[in-house]
Design a protein around this motif. Structure first.
Motif, PDB file in Angstrom:
ATOM      1  N   LEU A  15       0.828  -1.203   0.000  1.00  0.00           N
ATOM      2  CA  LEU A  15       0.000   0.000   0.000  1.00  0.00           C
ATOM      3  C   LEU A  15       0.865   1.256   0.000  1.00  0.00           C
ATOM      4  CD1 LEU A  15      -2.987  -0.663   2.435  1.00  0.00           C
ATOM      5  CD2 LEU A  15      -3.109   0.060   0.057  1.00  0.00           C
ATOM      6  N   ALA A  16       1.954   1.226   0.763  1.00  0.00           N
ATOM      7  CA  ALA A  16       2.879   2.361   0.790  1.00  0.00           C
ATOM      8  C   ALA A  16       3.450   2.612  -0.600  1.00  0.00           C
ATOM      9  CB  ALA A  16       4.006   2.107   1.794  1.00  0.00           C
ATOM     10  N   ALA A  17       3.782   1.543  -1.295  1.00  0.00           N
ATOM     11  CA  ALA A  17       4.309   1.685  -2.661  1.00  0.00           C
ATOM     12  C   ALA A  17       3.256   2.274  -3.593  1.00  0.00           C
ATOM     13  CB  ALA A  17       4.784   0.331  -3.177  1.00  0.00           C
ATOM     14  N   LEU A  18       2.009   1.859  -3.443  1.00  0.00           N
ATOM     15  CA  LEU A  18       0.938   2.421  -4.278  1.00  0.00           C
ATOM     16  C   LEU A  18       0.765   3.912  -4.008  1.00  0.00           C
ATOM     17  CD1 LEU A  18      -1.796  -0.372  -4.224  1.00  0.00           C
ATOM     18  CD2 LEU A  18      -0.420   0.397  -6.158  1.00  0.00           C
ATOM     19  N   PHE A  19       0.829   4.288  -2.745  1.00  0.00           N
ATOM     20  CA  PHE A  19       0.723   5.706  -2.414  1.00  0.00           C
ATOM     21  C   PHE A  19       1.927   6.488  -2.949  1.00  0.00           C
ATOM     22  CE2 PHE A  19      -2.501   4.472   0.791  1.00  0.00           C
ATOM     23  CZ  PHE A  19      -3.496   5.373   0.421  1.00  0.00           C
ATOM     24  N   MET A  20       3.079   5.848  -2.996  1.00  0.00           N
ATOM     25  CA  MET A  20       4.255   6.501  -3.571  1.00  0.00           C
ATOM     26  C   MET A  20       4.045   6.744  -5.070  1.00  0.00           C
ATOM     27  SD  MET A  20       7.196   7.751  -2.705  1.00  0.00           S
ATOM     28  CE  MET A  20       7.742   6.950  -1.223  1.00  0.00           C
ATOM     29  N   VAL A  21       3.432   5.788  -5.740  1.00  0.00           N
ATOM     30  CA  VAL A  21       3.104   5.974  -7.156  1.00  0.00           C
ATOM     31  C   VAL A  21       2.077   7.102  -7.307  1.00  0.00           C
ATOM     32  CG1 VAL A  21       2.044   4.880  -9.185  1.00  0.00           C
ATOM     33  CG2 VAL A  21       3.707   3.622  -7.801  1.00  0.00           C
ATOM     34  N   GLY A  22       1.110   7.151  -6.390  1.00  0.00           N
ATOM     35  CA  GLY A  22       0.141   8.245  -6.401  1.00  0.00           C
ATOM     36  C   GLY A  22       0.810   9.593  -6.200  1.00  0.00           C
ATOM     37  N   LEU A  23       1.798   9.628  -5.323  1.00  0.00           N
ATOM     38  CA  LEU A  23       2.571  10.858  -5.105  1.00  0.00           C
ATOM     39  C   LEU A  23       3.261  11.277  -6.399  1.00  0.00           C
ATOM     40  CD1 LEU A  23       4.017  13.032  -3.390  1.00  0.00           C
ATOM     41  CD2 LEU A  23       5.644  11.259  -2.722  1.00  0.00           C
ATOM     42  N   LEU A  24       3.889  10.333  -7.071  1.00  0.00           N
ATOM     43  CA  LEU A  24       4.534  10.619  -8.343  1.00  0.00           C
ATOM     44  C   LEU A  24       3.522  11.168  -9.353  1.00  0.00           C
ATOM     45  CD1 LEU A  24       6.943  10.435 -10.364  1.00  0.00           C
ATOM     46  CD2 LEU A  24       6.159   8.110 -10.841  1.00  0.00           C
ATOM     47  N   ALA A  25       2.354  10.561  -9.405  1.00  0.00           N
ATOM     48  CA  ALA A  25       1.312  11.016 -10.336  1.00  0.00           C
ATOM     49  C   ALA A  25       0.889  12.449 -10.022  1.00  0.00           C
ATOM     50  CB  ALA A  25       0.114  10.077 -10.277  1.00  0.00           C
ATOM     51  N   MET A  26       0.734  12.768  -8.749  1.00  0.00           N
ATOM     52  CA  MET A  26       0.339  14.131  -8.379  1.00  0.00           C
ATOM     53  C   MET A  26       1.412  15.148  -8.740  1.00  0.00           C
ATOM     54  SD  MET A  26      -2.701  14.335  -7.209  1.00  0.00           S
ATOM     55  CE  MET A  26      -3.227  13.053  -8.312  1.00  0.00           C
ATOM     56  N   VAL A  27       2.660  14.808  -8.501  1.00  0.00           N
ATOM     57  CA  VAL A  27       3.757  15.727  -8.836  1.00  0.00           C
ATOM     58  C   VAL A  27       3.850  15.910 -10.344  1.00  0.00           C
ATOM     59  CG1 VAL A  27       6.266  16.027  -8.767  1.00  0.00           C
ATOM     60  CG2 VAL A  27       5.052  15.285  -6.714  1.00  0.00           C
ATOM     61  N   LEU A  28       3.763  14.811 -11.086  1.00  0.00           N
ATOM     62  CA  LEU A  28       3.801  14.915 -12.548  1.00  0.00           C
ATOM     63  C   LEU A  28       2.610  15.702 -13.085  1.00  0.00           C
ATOM     64  CD1 LEU A  28       5.016  11.356 -13.611  1.00  0.00           C
ATOM     65  CD2 LEU A  28       6.298  13.515 -13.677  1.00  0.00           C
ATOM     66  N   LEU A  29       1.430  15.491 -12.527  1.00  0.00           N
ATOM     67  CA  LEU A  29       0.255  16.241 -12.942  1.00  0.00           C
ATOM     68  C   LEU A  29       0.436  17.730 -12.677  1.00  0.00           C
ATOM     69  CD1 LEU A  29      -2.629  16.252 -14.057  1.00  0.00           C
ATOM     70  CD2 LEU A  29      -3.424  15.809 -11.725  1.00  0.00           C
ATOM     71  N   SER A  30       1.016  18.053 -11.540  1.00  0.00           N
ATOM     72  CA  SER A  30       1.279  19.456 -11.206  1.00  0.00           C
ATOM     73  C   SER A  30       2.265  20.083 -12.192  1.00  0.00           C
ATOM     74  CB  SER A  30       1.808  19.547  -9.784  1.00  0.00           C
ATOM     75  OG  SER A  30       2.101  20.878  -9.446  1.00  0.00           O
ATOM     76  N   ILE A  31       3.326  19.360 -12.523  1.00  0.00           N
ATOM     77  CA  ILE A  31       4.332  19.862 -13.469  1.00  0.00           C
ATOM     78  C   ILE A  31       3.724  20.037 -14.857  1.00  0.00           C
ATOM     79  CG2 ILE A  31       6.459  19.263 -14.693  1.00  0.00           C
ATOM     80  CD1 ILE A  31       7.358  17.888 -12.055  1.00  0.00           C
ATOM     81  N   ILE A  32       2.999  19.017 -15.317  1.00  0.00           N
ATOM     82  CA  ILE A  32       2.390  19.070 -16.653  1.00  0.00           C
ATOM     83  C   ILE A  32       1.356  20.194 -16.729  1.00  0.00           C
ATOM     84  CG2 ILE A  32       0.882  17.800 -18.244  1.00  0.00           C
ATOM     85  CD1 ILE A  32       2.415  15.254 -17.329  1.00  0.00           C
TER      86      ILE A  32
END
Length: 169
Positions: A15-32
């Motif tokens: 679950l921690a790894a999934l949330f880490m992927v979610g974190l990556l998605a949020m950061v990438l979405l913010s950058i894009i």
């Protein structure tokens, strides 16, 4: 019982790894979104929620792998009963603190649910939702410390030496 406990620790880590992927998605979405001049509200808040969730959910797995920071300067000088006694005392104190942390984390999440607390950020997320990950992570950490304490008392605890600590630089 060992397989069940290990499954709990591994599930929390997954679950921690999934949330880490979610974190990556949020950061990438913010950058894009900045690059293409559109705004997605709440990305910063959700990135923070995901970061906290991944950190708390990974605590027990990290403990069981022997990756938590331990100051072993004093304990490595001890031998026999003294060393075992200090280990039991330290694990007992850590277990007590983990149980208190778990109790108050669950209580905080429940109170946020009861009082309908919402985030002050633009996302207005009910706070009990991200706090569940913290509560779950601290409960699993408390279980892991109880597990370590019982193993130490029974003489079955195997200390793991993380690879990083073995390196000489």
């Amino acid at each position: 019982m060992r397989r069940f406990l290990d499954a709990i620790y591994l599930s929390a880590a997954a679950l921690a790894a999934l949330f880490m992927v979610g974190l990556l998605a949020m950061v990438l979405l913010s950058i894009i979104s900045r690059q293409f001049q559109f705004h997605v509200p709440g990305t910063d808040a959700y990135a923070g929620y995901f970061m906290a969730a991944s950190g708390f959910l990974a605590l027990a797995h990290t403990l069981k792998r022997g990756e938590h920071i331990r100051v072993t300067l004093v304990i490595n000088m001890l031998k026999g009963r003294w060393k075992r006694g200090i280990e039991i005392w330290a694990l007992g104190a850590a277990t007590l603190l983990a149980l208190l942390f778990a109790f108050y984390s669950v209580r905080l999440s429940w109170q946020s649910y009861t009082f309908h607390d919402i985030s002050t950020a633009s996302d207005a997320t009910p706070l009990w939702i991200p706090q569940i990950a913290m509560a779950l992570g601290t409960v699993v950490l408390a279980i892991a410390f109880i597990d370590e304490l019982v193993l130490e008392i029974r003489g079955r605890r195997a200390l793991q030496n993380p690879a990083e600590a073995l390196r000489n630089e």
